[in-house]
Structure formats: structure tokens, C-alpha cells
Design an enzyme around this catalytic site. Structure first.
Site, PDB file in Angstrom:
ATOM      1  N   GLY A 259       0.820  -1.216   0.000  1.00  0.00           N
ATOM      2  CA  GLY A 259       0.000   0.000   0.000  1.00  0.00           C
ATOM      3  C   GLY A 259       0.850   1.261   0.000  1.00  0.00           C
TER       4      GLY A 259
ATOM      5  N   ASN B  54      -3.007  -8.618   0.318  1.00  0.00           N
ATOM      6  CA  ASN B  54      -4.003  -9.273  -0.552  1.00  0.00           C
ATOM      7  C   ASN B  54      -4.351  -8.394  -1.762  1.00  0.00           C
ATOM      8  OD1 ASN B  54      -5.597  -7.295   0.525  1.00  0.00           O
ATOM      9  ND2 ASN B  54      -7.068  -8.671   1.508  1.00  0.00           N
TER      10      ASN B  54
ATOM     11  N   LYS C 193      -9.282   1.420   4.835  1.00  0.00           N
ATOM     12  CA  LYS C 193      -9.078   2.741   5.468  1.00  0.00           C
ATOM     13  C   LYS C 193     -10.044   3.836   5.036  1.00  0.00           C
ATOM     14  CE  LYS C 193      -5.857   4.554   2.110  1.00  0.00           C
ATOM     15  NZ  LYS C 193      -4.736   5.408   1.837  1.00  0.00           N
TER      16      LYS C 193
ATOM     17  N   SER D 192      -4.160   5.522  14.217  1.00  0.00           N
ATOM     18  CA  SER D 192      -4.505   6.777  13.558  1.00  0.00           C
ATOM     19  C   SER D 192      -4.928   7.810  14.584  1.00  0.00           C
ATOM     20  CB  SER D 192      -5.668   6.490  12.598  1.00  0.00           C
ATOM     21  OG  SER D 192      -6.283   7.683  12.204  1.00  0.00           O
TER      22      SER D 192
ATOM     23  N   TYR E 235     -14.333   2.593  10.935  1.00  0.00           N
ATOM     24  CA  TYR E 235     -12.892   2.533  10.671  1.00  0.00           C
ATOM     25  C   TYR E 235     -12.121   2.941  11.927  1.00  0.00           C
ATOM     26  CZ  TYR E 235      -8.299   4.239   9.321  1.00  0.00           C
ATOM     27  OH  TYR E 235      -6.943   4.482   9.289  1.00  0.00           O
TER      28      TYR E 235
ATOM     29  N   LYS F 294      -9.678   0.701  14.721  1.00  0.00           N
ATOM     30  CA  LYS F 294      -8.319   1.038  15.156  1.00  0.00           C
ATOM     31  C   LYS F 294      -8.269   1.072  16.690  1.00  0.00           C
ATOM     32  CE  LYS F 294      -6.247   1.602  11.232  1.00  0.00           C
ATOM     33  NZ  LYS F 294      -5.246   0.626  10.825  1.00  0.00           N
TER      34      LYS F 294
ATOM     35  N   PHE G  25      -0.844  11.010  11.958  1.00  0.00           N
ATOM     36  CA  PHE G  25      -1.712  12.148  11.658  1.00  0.00           C
ATOM     37  C   PHE G  25      -2.026  12.077  10.150  1.00  0.00           C
ATOM     38  CE2 PHE G  25      -2.738  14.349  15.564  1.00  0.00           C
ATOM     39  CZ  PHE G  25      -2.158  13.439  16.429  1.00  0.00           C
ATOM     40  N   ASN G  26      -1.764  13.068   9.345  1.00  0.00           N
ATOM     41  CA  ASN G  26      -2.233  12.980   7.950  1.00  0.00           C
ATOM     42  C   ASN G  26      -1.067  12.761   6.980  1.00  0.00           C
ATOM     43  OD1 ASN G  26      -4.437  14.209   9.482  1.00  0.00           O
ATOM     44  ND2 ASN G  26      -5.403  14.477   7.499  1.00  0.00           N
TER      45      ASN G  26
HETATM   46  P1  NAD Z   1      -3.396   1.439   1.711  1.00  0.00           P
HETATM   47  O1  NAD Z   1      -4.799   1.028   1.459  1.00  0.00           O
HETATM   48  O2  NAD Z   1      -2.629   2.048   0.616  1.00  0.00           O
HETATM   49  O3  NAD Z   1      -2.563   0.199   2.282  1.00  0.00           O
HETATM   50  C1  NAD Z   1      -3.168  -0.823   3.039  1.00  0.00           C
HETATM   51  C2  NAD Z   1      -2.730  -2.135   2.414  1.00  0.00           C
HETATM   52  O4  NAD Z   1      -3.312  -3.224   3.144  1.00  0.00           O
HETATM   53  C3  NAD Z   1      -3.196  -2.294   0.954  1.00  0.00           C
HETATM   54  O5  NAD Z   1      -2.095  -2.667   0.175  1.00  0.00           O
HETATM   55  C4  NAD Z   1      -4.237  -3.402   1.006  1.00  0.00           C
HETATM   56  O6  NAD Z   1      -4.256  -4.153  -0.178  1.00  0.00           O
HETATM   57  C5  NAD Z   1      -3.752  -4.199   2.207  1.00  0.00           C
HETATM   58  N1  NAD Z   1      -4.764  -5.005   2.895  1.00  0.00           N
HETATM   59  C6  NAD Z   1      -5.996  -4.625   3.298  1.00  0.00           C
HETATM   60  N2  NAD Z   1      -6.595  -5.651   3.934  1.00  0.00           N
HETATM   61  C7  NAD Z   1      -5.717  -6.685   3.943  1.00  0.00           C
HETATM   62  C8  NAD Z   1      -5.748  -8.000   4.443  1.00  0.00           C
HETATM   63  N3  NAD Z   1      -6.824  -8.487   5.072  1.00  0.00           N
HETATM   64  N4  NAD Z   1      -4.664  -8.785   4.294  1.00  0.00           N
HETATM   65  C9  NAD Z   1      -3.565  -8.333   3.641  1.00  0.00           C
HETATM   66  N5  NAD Z   1      -3.484  -7.090   3.116  1.00  0.00           N
HETATM   67  C10 NAD Z   1      -4.550  -6.283   3.277  1.00  0.00           C
HETATM   68  O7  NAD Z   1      -3.408   2.404   2.991  1.00  0.00           O
HETATM   69  P2  NAD Z   1      -2.246   3.251   3.641  1.00  0.00           P
HETATM   70  O8  NAD Z   1      -2.604   4.683   3.507  1.00  0.00           O
HETATM   71  O9  NAD Z   1      -0.933   2.787   3.158  1.00  0.00           O
HETATM   72  O10 NAD Z   1      -2.452   2.881   5.163  1.00  0.00           O
HETATM   73  C11 NAD Z   1      -1.694   1.882   5.802  1.00  0.00           C
HETATM   74  C12 NAD Z   1      -2.199   1.734   7.235  1.00  0.00           C
HETATM   75  O11 NAD Z   1      -2.089   2.978   7.906  1.00  0.00           O
HETATM   76  C13 NAD Z   1      -3.656   1.314   7.327  1.00  0.00           C
HETATM   77  O12 NAD Z   1      -3.803   0.426   8.409  1.00  0.00           O
HETATM   78  C14 NAD Z   1      -4.363   2.621   7.620  1.00  0.00           C
HETATM   79  O13 NAD Z   1      -5.566   2.416   8.316  1.00  0.00           O
HETATM   80  C15 NAD Z   1      -3.326   3.330   8.479  1.00  0.00           C
HETATM   81  N6  NAD Z   1      -3.482   4.797   8.460  1.00  0.00           N
HETATM   82  C16 NAD Z   1      -3.500   5.455   7.260  1.00  0.00           C
HETATM   83  C17 NAD Z   1      -3.696   6.840   7.237  1.00  0.00           C
HETATM   84  C18 NAD Z   1      -3.757   7.584   5.927  1.00  0.00           C
HETATM   85  O14 NAD Z   1      -4.268   8.708   5.920  1.00  0.00           O
HETATM   86  N7  NAD Z   1      -3.248   7.041   4.828  1.00  0.00           N
HETATM   87  C19 NAD Z   1      -3.835   7.553   8.440  1.00  0.00           C
HETATM   88  C20 NAD Z   1      -3.786   6.858   9.632  1.00  0.00           C
HETATM   89  C21 NAD Z   1      -3.609   5.473   9.636  1.00  0.00           C
HETATM   90  N1  UFG Z   2     -11.128  18.309   2.755  1.00  0.00           N
HETATM   91  C1  UFG Z   2     -11.700  19.166   1.843  1.00  0.00           C
HETATM   92  N2  UFG Z   2     -12.013  18.685   0.605  1.00  0.00           N
HETATM   93  C2  UFG Z   2     -11.782  17.403   0.235  1.00  0.00           C
HETATM   94  C3  UFG Z   2     -11.195  16.532   1.168  1.00  0.00           C
HETATM   95  C4  UFG Z   2     -10.882  17.019   2.422  1.00  0.00           C
HETATM   96  O1  UFG Z   2     -11.937  20.331   2.147  1.00  0.00           O
HETATM   97  O2  UFG Z   2     -12.100  17.029  -0.906  1.00  0.00           O
HETATM   98  C5  UFG Z   2     -10.724  18.823   4.073  1.00  0.00           C
HETATM   99  C6  UFG Z   2     -11.386  18.122   5.242  1.00  0.00           C
HETATM  100  O3  UFG Z   2     -12.612  18.718   5.563  1.00  0.00           O
HETATM  101  C7  UFG Z   2     -10.319  18.274   6.333  1.00  0.00           C
HETATM  102  C8  UFG Z   2      -8.998  18.255   5.563  1.00  0.00           C
HETATM  103  O4  UFG Z   2      -9.333  18.580   4.210  1.00  0.00           O
HETATM  104  O5  UFG Z   2     -10.450  19.542   6.945  1.00  0.00           O
HETATM  105  C9  UFG Z   2      -8.314  16.906   5.588  1.00  0.00           C
HETATM  106  O6  UFG Z   2      -9.224  15.898   5.169  1.00  0.00           O
HETATM  107  P1  UFG Z   2      -8.730  14.432   4.758  1.00  0.00           P
HETATM  108  O7  UFG Z   2      -9.920  13.692   4.276  1.00  0.00           O
HETATM  109  O8  UFG Z   2      -7.557  14.507   3.867  1.00  0.00           O
HETATM  110  O9  UFG Z   2      -8.185  13.846   6.140  1.00  0.00           O
HETATM  111  P2  UFG Z   2      -8.911  13.619   7.541  1.00  0.00           P
HETATM  112  O10 UFG Z   2      -8.179  14.444   8.549  1.00  0.00           O
HETATM  113  O11 UFG Z   2     -10.358  13.798   7.442  1.00  0.00           O
HETATM  114  O12 UFG Z   2      -8.644  12.066   7.815  1.00  0.00           O
HETATM  115  C10 UFG Z   2      -7.405  11.437   7.518  1.00  0.00           C
HETATM  116  C11 UFG Z   2      -7.661   9.991   7.120  1.00  0.00           C
HETATM  117  C12 UFG Z   2      -8.143   9.208   8.303  1.00  0.00           C
HETATM  118  C13 UFG Z   2      -7.175   9.348   9.414  1.00  0.00           C
HETATM  119  C14 UFG Z   2      -6.952  10.785   9.757  1.00  0.00           C
HETATM  120  C15 UFG Z   2      -5.844  10.870  10.786  1.00  0.00           C
HETATM  121  O13 UFG Z   2      -8.644   9.911   6.108  1.00  0.00           O
HETATM  122  O14 UFG Z   2      -8.209   7.849   7.952  1.00  0.00           O
HETATM  123  O15 UFG Z   2      -6.545  11.514   8.607  1.00  0.00           O
HETATM  124  O16 UFG Z   2      -5.772  12.135  11.315  1.00  0.00           O
HETATM  125  F1  UFG Z   2      -7.675   8.713  10.489  1.00  0.00           F
END
Ligand code: NAD
Ligand code: UFG
Length: 341
Positions: free
Chosen positions: A12, A34, A86, A126, A151, A155, A180-181
Site C-alpha cells: 500500500g 491481498n 481505510k 490513527s 474505521y 483502530k 496524523f495525515n
Molecule cells: P493502503 O490502502 O494504501 O494500504 C493498506 C494495504 O493493506 C493495501 O495494500 C491493502 O491491499 C492491504 N490489505 C488490506 N486488507 C488486507 C488483508 N486483510 N490482508 C492483507 N493485506 C490487506 O493504505 P495506507 O494509507 O498505506 O495505510 C496503511 C495503514 O495505515 C492502514 O492500516 C491505515 O488504516 C493506516 N493509516 C493510514 C492513514 C492515511 O491517511 N493514509 C492515516 C492513519 C492510519
Molecule cells: N477536505 C476538503 N475537501 C476534500 C477533502 C478534504 O476540504 O475534498 C478537508 C477536510 O474537511 C479536512 C482536511 O481537508 O479539513 C483533511 O481531510 P482528509 O480527508 O484529507 O483527512 P482527515 O483528517 O479527514 O482524515 C485522515 C484519514 C483518516 C485518518 C486521519 C488521521 O482519512 O483515515 O486523517 O488524522 F484517520
């Protein structure tokens, strides 16, 4: 001696950046994915960049037999557990799928680890576990559990399981990293975020506006109690985030077993939506048409980390700036307008 790191979800967005850092640092890496939200391409590109090879296993964390095979075949010393679904909005529509995959899947993973006496895990949590924060910056002691979607709850539930597991067996060490983000991409432009369908998050959506796949960005609300009325978040460069995982592994190598440790990974600096648009336009000279719409349900006004504990415990700080984040994100998007395809 055990020398291999298993990275679940390693293909991912964040996982690929971590696998690259691990290979560069000399670790042997097995990726279990997967491909429900990724493709093998990411790891093939990581291998190219590192000039080393991560082993790819296609399978699910919910598949006990698959985990047994991996733990039987490789000397795994620790698991970096990123696998999970996610999409916040999707999780409210399909809660069972999210709890099954993210929560039950983690139980299967931990049981298999326990059976093979592998008791070191770094979990991708997260900032969403904090819900609406009682005060900012958010420290690790801030209240958790007030989550607003399945979601986030999945977590939170995994965090509780890891805490109970460590309390019950002093051989376990869990590092819970609350991201965070995460934004940005590796500076090569070869790996980055490749969302399936229409992106929900700000930066991936903005990138699609920039390449003409979307006509305009909707800014969700301009009446928040923030300096310019738009939402404020702690954006962190994905390469900084990846490096934080190597420091978490080092903590395990130096100090395990130590039970559970919970650590924020953020920069400590919040930026508003308008500041992100502005930085992107300045850095890339792309224009981003946008309009204000209603607030997105479930969104909070402002959220940023207190990053001091990460510095104290991991000797880690985010180094890259907002300019690096938007420039690197744009390099990835403009070189790969269709992602890995
Ligand atoms: P992503 O979707 O790109 O990566 C997640 C990966 O997990 C994918 O490759 C997916 O195919 C794989 N996957 C999902 N279910 C699976 C399973 N049952 N078995 C094996 N593989 C599986 O997401 P990401 O942004 O790289 O996030 C990675 C992790 O960080 C996630 O757990 C997500 O919840 C967490 N996280 C992400 C963010 C964000 O904003 N990206 C923020 C906070 C936490
Ligand atoms: N936003 C917009 N327009 C968009 C998308 C987002 O204005 O099209 C704004 C949102 O309202 C927010 C900011 O941009 O104020 C960030 O939004 P994101 O959707 O990028 O991120 P979030 O903070 O809502 O959530 C993300 C991940 C969550 C994670 C969290 C951790 O989606 O999975 O960050 O802080 F849990």
C-alpha cells in the site's frame, strides 16, 4: 538469529515507503498483502529503487494457514502491521467488512504470531482514535475511544487488544503509532498514493484536480473556528513517517520486551485547507479551482500532534516541510497520472 521483518499491507501507500526504507537499511523483508487496495507494481518499483528484493506473499492477514507458512519459512523478528481497509465513509456503509478485516484479521495475525513466539508488533493506528480532541496539540494521553465511524473504532479496538495482550504476557512488545495525515511521495516519483476510484482525502483529490481528472476541489466548510475558517490538520511527509517505523523497530531491538507504547507520528504543525492549496499552487505552478461547500459530516475543526514523546522515545522528528510534501506529491502524480497502471 531472527532477521526478517514481515510488513502486512506492505504494497500500500505507506507500506511501500516503509519497505523501501527497510531494504535500504539492510533488513530482509516479507510483504504480505491481498492487493485489495494496491498492486504488486509498488513493491516491484521499491525493489528497483533499493536494488534489493522484498519477498511478496499474496494473501490475507485473516488466513491462518498463510501466516503459519510465512512464520514457518522465515525467521521473522517483528511484524509491521499496516494491512487494513481505510476509507472512513465506506466503513460507515460496510461496518462488518471493516470490523472483519481490520479487527478480526488482526486477532488472527496476533494468534499466529503468538504461536510462533513472535511477540513484537508495530501497529498502524490513527489520530482518528482521538475523535474530537479535548485540546490541541494532542498528546498520547488525550482521551481516545470517542470515534465517529467504524474505521476509527476498529483502530481503537485493536489498540485495546494489543494493550490487553501486553498486560497478559510480558514477552510482548507493541508500538502503536498514531499517524496524523500522511501525504507526499518518495522523491523519485516512482512510488506514491494510488487511490482506487474518487479520492476522499484532500491531497489525492487536489492532485486529481491538478491533472484534470476532477474539475474543482470542494473545500468542506469555511466556518470552522480556525484562522481562515477551513479545517486544520497535521500533514506529515510519508517518508518521514516511514523513517519513524524504523525507529520503532530500533526501540524493539534495543528495549523489548517492554509491553505497549503509544506514539503520535505528526509534525506538531497544523495547516488549513487553504494553506495546502496555496502551498501546492506556489510550489507546482498548477492552478487549483475550488469552491466552498457544507462541512463534511464527522469532520473536526482542527487537529495536530504533540510530537515530543516521539522525539523522547524514538529519537525521531519529522524533517520534511510542507513544500517537500506538495512538490513530491505532484512529482508522483504528474509522472504517474494513472497511478501504477
Ligand atoms: P493502503 O490502502 O494504501 O494500504 C493498506 C494495504 O493493506 C493495501 O495494500 C491493502 O491491499 C492491504 N490489505 C488490506 N486488507 C488486507 C488483508 N486483510 N490482508 C492483507 N493485506 C490487506 O493504505 P495506507 O494509507 O498505506 O495505510 C496503511 C495503514 O495505515 C492502514 O492500516 C491505515 O488504516 C493506516 N493509516 C493510514 C492513514 C492515511 O491517511 N493514509 C492515516 C492513519 C492510519
Ligand atoms: N477536505 C476538503 N475537501 C476534500 C477533502 C478534504 O476540504 O475534498 C478537508 C477536510 O474537511 C479536512 C482536511 O481537508 O479539513 C483533511 O481531510 P482528509 O480527508 O484529507 O483527512 P482527515 O483528517 O479527514 O482524515 C485522515 C484519514 C483518516 C485518518 C486521519 C488521521 O482519512 O483515515 O486523517 O488524522 F484517520
Amino acid at each position: 538469529m531472527r532477521t526478517t521483518i514481515l510488513v502486512t499491507g506492505g504494497a500500500g501507500y505507506i507500506g511501500a515507503h516503509i519497505v523501501l526504507e527497510l531494504l535500504k537499511a539492510g533488513y530482509s523483508v516479507v510483504v504480505l498483502d491481498n492487493f485489495s487496495n494496491s498492486s504488486k507494481q509498488s513493491i516491484l518499483r521499491v525493489n528497483r529503487l533499493a536494488k534489493k528484493t522484498a519477498t511478496i506473499v499474496e494473501g490475507s492477514i485473516s488466513d491462518r494457514e498463510c501466516l503459519y507458512k510465512i512464520f514457518g519459512a522465515y525467521e521473522v523478528s517483528a511484524v509491521l502491521h499496516l494491512a487494513g481497509l481505510k476509507a472512513v465513509g465506506e466503513s460507515s456503509k460496510e461496518p462488518l467488512r471493516y470490523y472483519q478485516n481490520n479487527f478480526s484479521g488482526t486477532l488472527v495475525l496476533c494468534e499466529a504470531m503468538d504461536k510462533f513466539n513472535i511477540k513484537n508488533i508495530v501497529f498502524s493506528s490513527s489520530a482518528t482514535v482521538y475523535g474530537e480532541p479535548d485540546k490541541i496539540p494532542i498528546t498520547e494521553c488525550s482521551q481516545t475511544g470517542n470515534t465517529t465511524n467504524p474505521y476509527g473504532t476498529s483502530k481503537y479496538m485493536v489498540e485495546r487488544v494489543l494493550s490487553d495482550l501486553c498486560a497478559a504476557d510480558s514477552g510482548w512488545s507493541s508500538v502503536v503509532l498514531r499517524y496524523f495525515n500522511p501525504v507526499g511521495a518518495h522523491k523519485s516519483g516512482l512510488i506514491g498514493e494510488d487511490p482506487k476510484g474518487t479520492p476522499c482525502n484532500l491531497v489525492p483529490y487536489l492532485l486529481q484536480v491538478a491533472v484534470g481528472k476532477q474539475t474543482e476541489l470542494k473545500v468542506y466548510g469555511n466556518d470552522y473556528p480556525t484562522a481562515d475558517g477551513t479545517g486544520v490538520r497535521d500533514y506529515i511527509h510519508v517518508v518521514d513517517l516511514a523513517k519513524g517505523h524504523l525507529m520503532a523497530l530500533k526501540l524493539i531491538e534495543d528495549k523489548a520486551p517492554f509491553g505497549i507504547d503509544v506514539i503520535n507520528l505528526g509534525t506538531g504543525r497544523g495547516y488549513s485547507v487553504l494553506e495546502i492549496i496555496d502551498a501546492f499552487q506556489k510550489e507546482t505552478l498548477q492552478s487549483i479551482p475550488f469552491r466552498y461547500t457544507d462541512r463534511r459530516p464527522g469532520d473536526i475543526a482542527a487537529c495536530f500532534a504533540d510530537p515530543e514523546y516521539a522525539y523522547k522515545r524514538l529519537n525521531w522528528r519529522a524533517k520534511l516541510k510542507l513544500e517537500d510534501m506538495v512538490r513530491d506529491a505532484w512529482r508522483w502524480q504528474s509522472k504517474n497520472p494513472n497511478g501504477y497502471n
